[in-house]
Design a protein around this motif. Structure first.
Motif, PDB file in Angstrom:
ATOM      1  N   ASN A   1     -15.313  41.513  46.779  1.00  0.00           N
ATOM      2  CA  ASN A   1     -16.288  40.440  46.586  1.00  0.00           C
ATOM      3  C   ASN A   1     -17.276  40.339  47.733  1.00  0.00           C
ATOM      4  OD1 ASN A   1     -14.159  39.356  48.259  1.00  0.00           O
ATOM      5  ND2 ASN A   1     -14.924  37.309  47.846  1.00  0.00           N
ATOM      6  N   ASP A   2     -16.823  40.654  48.952  1.00  0.00           N
ATOM      7  CA  ASP A   2     -17.730  40.532  50.094  1.00  0.00           C
ATOM      8  C   ASP A   2     -18.757  41.658  50.136  1.00  0.00           C
ATOM      9  OD1 ASP A   2     -14.895  41.476  50.707  1.00  0.00           O
ATOM     10  OD2 ASP A   2     -16.026  42.512  52.256  1.00  0.00           O
ATOM     11  N   LYS A   3     -18.587  42.669  49.276  1.00  0.00           N
ATOM     12  CA  LYS A   3     -19.571  43.755  49.193  1.00  0.00           C
ATOM     13  C   LYS A   3     -20.473  43.601  47.971  1.00  0.00           C
ATOM     14  CE  LYS A   3     -17.978  46.174  52.661  1.00  0.00           C
ATOM     15  NZ  LYS A   3     -18.808  46.357  53.868  1.00  0.00           N
ATOM     16  N   ALA A   4     -20.080  42.745  47.054  1.00  0.00           N
ATOM     17  CA  ALA A   4     -20.818  42.608  45.794  1.00  0.00           C
ATOM     18  C   ALA A   4     -22.009  41.671  45.967  1.00  0.00           C
ATOM     19  CB  ALA A   4     -19.891  42.048  44.716  1.00  0.00           C
TER      20      ALA A   4
ATOM     21  N   LEU B   1     -22.096  38.074  41.095  1.00  0.00           N
ATOM     22  CA  LEU B   1     -20.640  37.895  41.033  1.00  0.00           C
ATOM     23  C   LEU B   1     -20.298  36.511  40.499  1.00  0.00           C
ATOM     24  CD1 LEU B   1     -17.737  38.798  41.727  1.00  0.00           C
ATOM     25  CD2 LEU B   1     -18.135  37.965  44.046  1.00  0.00           C
ATOM     26  N   ASN B   2     -20.956  35.501  41.045  1.00  0.00           N
ATOM     27  CA  ASN B   2     -20.690  34.135  40.607  1.00  0.00           C
ATOM     28  C   ASN B   2     -21.119  33.938  39.153  1.00  0.00           C
ATOM     29  OD1 ASN B   2     -19.767  31.450  41.315  1.00  0.00           O
ATOM     30  ND2 ASN B   2     -21.881  30.845  40.978  1.00  0.00           N
ATOM     31  N   LYS B   3     -22.279  34.511  38.820  1.00  0.00           N
ATOM     32  CA  LYS B   3     -22.795  34.378  37.450  1.00  0.00           C
ATOM     33  C   LYS B   3     -21.829  35.022  36.447  1.00  0.00           C
ATOM     34  CE  LYS B   3     -26.943  35.601  34.781  1.00  0.00           C
ATOM     35  NZ  LYS B   3     -26.338  36.296  33.678  1.00  0.00           N
ATOM     36  N   GLU B   4     -21.366  36.242  36.775  1.00  0.00           N
ATOM     37  CA  GLU B   4     -20.484  36.943  35.845  1.00  0.00           C
ATOM     38  C   GLU B   4     -19.095  36.290  35.780  1.00  0.00           C
ATOM     39  OE1 GLU B   4     -21.365  38.937  33.680  1.00  0.00           O
ATOM     40  OE2 GLU B   4     -23.297  39.668  34.377  1.00  0.00           O
ATOM     41  N   ALA B   5     -18.628  35.755  36.905  1.00  0.00           N
ATOM     42  CA  ALA B   5     -17.332  35.051  36.883  1.00  0.00           C
ATOM     43  C   ALA B   5     -17.434  33.807  36.011  1.00  0.00           C
ATOM     44  CB  ALA B   5     -16.905  34.689  38.298  1.00  0.00           C
ATOM     45  N   MET B   6     -18.552  33.097  36.125  1.00  0.00           N
ATOM     46  CA  MET B   6     -18.723  31.887  35.317  1.00  0.00           C
ATOM     47  C   MET B   6     -18.897  32.232  33.829  1.00  0.00           C
ATOM     48  SD  MET B   6     -21.574  28.881  35.573  1.00  0.00           S
ATOM     49  CE  MET B   6     -20.881  27.884  36.883  1.00  0.00           C
ATOM     50  N   LYS B   7     -19.652  33.297  33.546  1.00  0.00           N
ATOM     51  CA  LYS B   7     -19.843  33.713  32.146  1.00  0.00           C
ATOM     52  C   LYS B   7     -18.493  34.078  31.518  1.00  0.00           C
ATOM     53  CE  LYS B   7     -22.119  37.378  29.455  1.00  0.00           C
ATOM     54  NZ  LYS B   7     -23.017  38.539  29.529  1.00  0.00           N
TER      55      LYS B   7
ATOM     56  N   ARG C   1     -11.393  39.531  48.227  1.00  0.00           N
ATOM     57  CA  ARG C   1     -10.825  39.810  49.549  1.00  0.00           C
ATOM     58  C   ARG C   1     -11.262  38.742  50.549  1.00  0.00           C
ATOM     59  NH1 ARG C   1     -12.385  45.431  52.545  1.00  0.00           N
ATOM     60  NH2 ARG C   1     -14.490  44.573  52.317  1.00  0.00           N
ATOM     61  N   GLU C   2     -12.546  38.433  50.555  1.00  0.00           N
ATOM     62  CA  GLU C   2     -13.056  37.414  51.480  1.00  0.00           C
ATOM     63  C   GLU C   2     -12.845  36.039  50.842  1.00  0.00           C
ATOM     64  OE1 GLU C   2     -17.108  37.614  53.704  1.00  0.00           O
ATOM     65  OE2 GLU C   2     -17.408  36.385  51.921  1.00  0.00           O
ATOM     66  N   ASN C   3     -12.136  35.169  51.537  1.00  0.00           N
ATOM     67  CA  ASN C   3     -11.850  33.825  51.039  1.00  0.00           C
ATOM     68  C   ASN C   3     -11.406  33.854  49.573  1.00  0.00           C
ATOM     69  OD1 ASN C   3     -11.673  31.080  50.659  1.00  0.00           O
ATOM     70  ND2 ASN C   3     -13.878  30.736  50.574  1.00  0.00           N
ATOM     71  N   PRO C   4     -10.283  34.516  49.293  1.00  0.00           N
ATOM     72  CA  PRO C   4      -9.900  34.711  47.883  1.00  0.00           C
ATOM     73  C   PRO C   4      -9.687  33.412  47.115  1.00  0.00           C
ATOM     74  CG  PRO C   4      -8.075  35.271  49.353  1.00  0.00           C
ATOM     75  CD  PRO C   4      -9.274  35.086  50.225  1.00  0.00           C
TER      76      PRO C   4
END
Ligand code: FEO
Length: 478
Positions: free
Chosen positions: A179-182, A187-193, A232-235
């Motif tokens: 996630n810290d590289k994306a 990432l947030n948009k696709e997780a919410m979708k 990985r970052e702040n999972p």
């Protein structure tokens, strides 16, 4: 090619840049996707999940570069849907006796899909553990209805990785894996979708499951879902987001969705959008033609909205087929705590408003009385009704607004200032143990805390809805 995850754990899945549709044609893929599988090499070698069968040869070929298949001691199948299980028949031809650990329901579903092949199933339930040597264990957590009855998550002690399967995933191709590289925005948009279109119908179950997982006190350091980026970052950020999304989530947004035959209903849609902006300039307004826009993207915007307006002209005593299908999809997603309104043109009979209102009620929306039913092309008085619809969706009293607007300037100026009282501190507070964020704008409705309640005004015995931590374990989000 394998990618290193943590410790002796590698990602061995398939990144699917070409995927455009998922669940048949029901879910649009805009930024690629992945089917994540993982290989753990400890005292025992463990494969977690497989990939979709169109990629099975590449998957097995790549896996062979990492390990002699005969050296795989256990296969963990967190979920039997074909995107994670349909390489199993090919894999099991090579290692037919390898034990497969999954839920009882997953065993039934695998046999339903691929037949009874005599595979060596070991069924597990929440709390069961599997020792994999070197002081590490796999702990199983059933995730029933998240999003299938057979779903399960697996926690690896020592490395403290939660293999969450579909939960916390995204249809998002991330070669860099983490996630810290994306791209954070995507990432947030696709997780919410993913949440809005796949998991939202199960939000009440998810809320309870998050509390249950919180009480297990798993020291999660990484969340590795079966699609998209690994957290990985702040999972725990995605756990906190899920807690908010599962709680009748809404933002200050209104979405207007319509289809039109000769552009009359389209004019009404735009008039409502203008009226929302006029009455509440800070409210986000989105307008979509249902027949032209992507339905999953529209539903993600509906998920974010506090209210929606749905429009269709009357056709054959009902609505356009595009709107009928969209309303059925809306019903399936079980959104909560949202207002809805109907609008549309007609030339003969004019039933579309009634049909839309009934369908919105069936979908769980709080339908406002205000609507626009325009005879052929909208005229000035039809367009003027847009303001009533907008006010109702915004929860504003239009009469009061107009009375205020018509008040002489001197009267407005003479309004006495409020007594000397400090506004409540509406800051968010974060739970130290689990990362849950208390947001006064949302409150904690499940525990009787209304939106608008500041953290300071929470009862002293209020506790974190995720992990049960007390108020003094929260700190202000700066
Ligand atoms: Fe990613 Fe429910 O399968």
């Amino acid at each position: 090619m394998a990618k290193h995850l943590k410790g002796n754990v590698d990602w061995v899945g398939y990144i699917d840049w070409e995927l455009q549709k998922f669940h048949g044609d029901d879910y649009s893929i805009m930024n690629g996707s992945s089917q994540n599988a993982y290989l753990i090499k400890e005292g025992k070698n463990v494969l977690i999940d497989t990939v979709w069968s169109p990629h099975k040869e590449e998957f097995i070929e790549n896996l062979k570069k990492e390990i002699d298949l005969k050296d795989i001691d256990y296969i963990i199948l967190n979920h039997s849907e074909p995107d994670h299980s349909s390489s199993l028949p090919a894999l099991m031809k090579e290692i037919p006796d390898t034990p497969i650990y999954c839920t009882e329901t997953a065993k039934k579903f695998v046999e339903g899909q691929y037949g009874k092949q005599g595979w060596n199933f070991h069924t597990v339930k929440t709390g069961d553990e599997l020792d994999i040597g070197n002081g590490e264990k796999l702990q199983f957590v059933e995730m029933k209805m998240l999003h299938w009855p057979d779903s399960m998550a697996t926690f690896l002690t020592g490395d403290n990785i939660l293999f969450s399967n579909d939960a916390f995933g995204q249809h998002f191709a991330v070669e860099e894996l983490f996630n810290d590289k994306a791209n954070r925005c995507l990432l947030n948009k696709e997780a919410m979708k993913y949440f809005a279109n796949i998991l939202n119908p199960f939000a009440p179950i998810l809320k309870r499951k998050l509390v249950e997982i919180g009480k297990m006190n798993l020291p999660i350091e990484m969340i590795a879902p079966s699609h998209g980026a690994v957290w990985r970052e702040n999972p725990l950020q995605i756990v906190e987001k899920y807690a908010r999304w599962a709680d009748a989530y809404q933002e200050d947004q209104i979405t207007i969705a319509y289809d039109t035959m000769w552009n009359g209903t389209e004019k009404l849609a735009h008039a409502i959008a203008d009226a929302v902006h006029e009455l509440s300039p800070d409210t986000v307004v989105k307008v979509f033609n249902i027949a032209k826009a992507d339905k999953n993207e529209i539903m993600t915007e509906v998920f974010k909205s506090k209210a929606i307006a749905v429009g269709s002209p009357t056709v054959s005593n009902s609505v356009l087929s595009s709107v009928a299908g969209w309303l059925e999809f809306l019903r399936q997603l079980k959104f909560k705590n949202k207002k809805g309104a109907a609008f549309g043109c007609y030339g003969w009979t004019g039933e579309s408003i009634k049909v839309i209102q009934e369908k919105l009620k069936e979908a769980g929306f709080d339908v406002v009385d205000a609507s626009i039913r325009s005879y052929f092309n909208p005229e000035a008085d039809d367009l003027a009704k847009a303001k009533s619809v907008a006010a109702a969706l915004l929860g504003l009293d239009l009469d009061e607004i107009e009375k205020e607007a018509n008040q002489p300037e001197t009267d407005k100026d003479s309004v006495a200032p409020a007594p000397d009282s400090k506004p409540a501190d509406m800051s968010q507070y974060e739970c130290g143990p689990c990362g849950y964020i208390y947001d006064p704008a949302v409150g904690d409705p499940d525990h009787g805390i209304k939106s608008g309640t500041s953290f300071a005004d929470l009862p002293d015995d209020w506790t974190c809805p995720i992990c049960g931590a007390s108020k003094d374990q929260f700190s202000k989000v700066e």
